[in-house]
Design an enzyme around this catalytic site. Sequence first.
Site, short mmCIF file in Angstrom:
data_model
loop_
_atom_site.label_atom_id
_atom_site.label_comp_id
_atom_site.label_asym_id
_atom_site.label_seq_id
_atom_site.Cartn_x
_atom_site.Cartn_y
_atom_site.Cartn_z
N ASN A 76 0.70 -1.23 -0.07
CA ASN A 76 0.18 0.04 -0.02
C ASN A 76 0.81 1.25 0.02
O ASN A 76 0.87 2.17 0.95
CB ASN A 76 -1.12 -0.04 1.21
CG ASN A 76 -0.30 -0.17 2.58
OD1 ASN A 76 0.87 -0.59 2.60
ND2 ASN A 76 -1.00 0.24 3.83
N CYS A 77 1.54 1.51 -1.15
CA CYS A 77 2.48 2.73 -1.19
C CYS A 77 2.48 3.56 -2.51
O CYS A 77 2.22 2.79 -3.41
CB CYS A 77 3.99 1.84 -1.42
SG CYS A 77 5.13 3.25 -1.45
N GLY A 78 1.87 4.66 -2.16
CA GLY A 78 1.75 5.59 -3.46
C GLY A 78 2.85 6.37 -3.43
O GLY A 78 3.08 7.45 -4.30
N ASP A 95 -0.22 -3.39 -5.84
CA ASP A 95 -0.39 -2.19 -4.98
C ASP A 95 -1.80 -1.56 -4.88
O ASP A 95 -2.76 -1.48 -5.80
CB ASP A 95 0.16 -0.77 -5.61
CG ASP A 95 0.52 0.40 -4.64
OD1 ASP A 95 -0.11 0.26 -3.59
OD2 ASP A 95 1.32 1.20 -5.16
#
Length: 344
Positions: A76-78, A95
């Site tokens: 869960n990385c933006g 993601d």
Amino acid sequence: MTETEVTRAVFVRPGDGGWGKGLLLRVDGKRNKVMSVTGGGIHPVAARIAELTGAEAVDGFHTTVPDDEVVAAVINCGGTARIGVYPRKGIATVDVYPGAPGGPLAKFITEELFVSAVGVGEVTECESEEPAAGTAPPKVPPRAERPSAREVAATVTGGDSTGFGRVFNAVSGVFVKFGSGVGSFVNTMLAAGRQTVELTLTTILPFMAYVSLLLGIVNYTGVARGIANILSPIASNPLGLIVISLVVSLPFLSPILGPGAAIAQVVGTLMGSQIAIGALPVQYALPTLFAINGQVGCDFIPVGLALGEAKPETVAVGTPAVLISRLITAPLAVLIAWAASFGL
């Protein structure tokens, strides 16, 4: 399982605003685990992929898995950290945020290894005999070796067996080494320049635009003034800043707040604007910075341990140890920064 048998597979497509063409995932021999590196236990997307493929869902915050056993990593990385770590290892990456290639590892984020903005609804079962996404491509046999310049010269000068050949080889060797050194230096500088420009265009400038837009919105709508009125009594004294640091450093909360550093960005923008207009004293800038950043890196702990090839036992103990230690180090950092800010 024979080669002709159809294996259970899932197709993971990008969601609204996502990036990528989609990934075909399945259990393939030793590759039989879905790793969830999202914080808060097994993410529903990881659980769904594991359920449909028959793989085992593993919490990346509690243990580590050898790369050759991972069907896919759910993150869960933006931002720019974890988003490229697993594609760099050749691991299919899912993601749940609408991320896109960016950061220093952007060149490893390809459509064959990455998909974003994925929810449970984007994971569908299918039957396929194709190889699983993220597996290594077959190696191409090397081309036939060509004779080197030294070998060509030896056929003309007689090689080291003659005096002329020895002198020729010595002189030519000096120029060849000099040319190779200059070429290597120039290529290194060009590559560094390209990566710098790419990083600036894809990461730094968009982030600056985002912060400017956020600042404009919160000031225009009056949200900044309202939140500042609430935070000013808290953040205008060391005790209030310590309370803020303790909240963002809670072990069960900090891994969730880590991705994107949402609280740090919003509160930092608001507090910065209030300090800039004189509503808050400038000496609180430094302790405020440490107060809102207690969660920084907490979502990256298991990834960092995995990159360091830590054993599963080390990850299981190290992750909670670091998270709990933030409850001690964050307030201390605020106090030290507050003491160091006198005279600003």
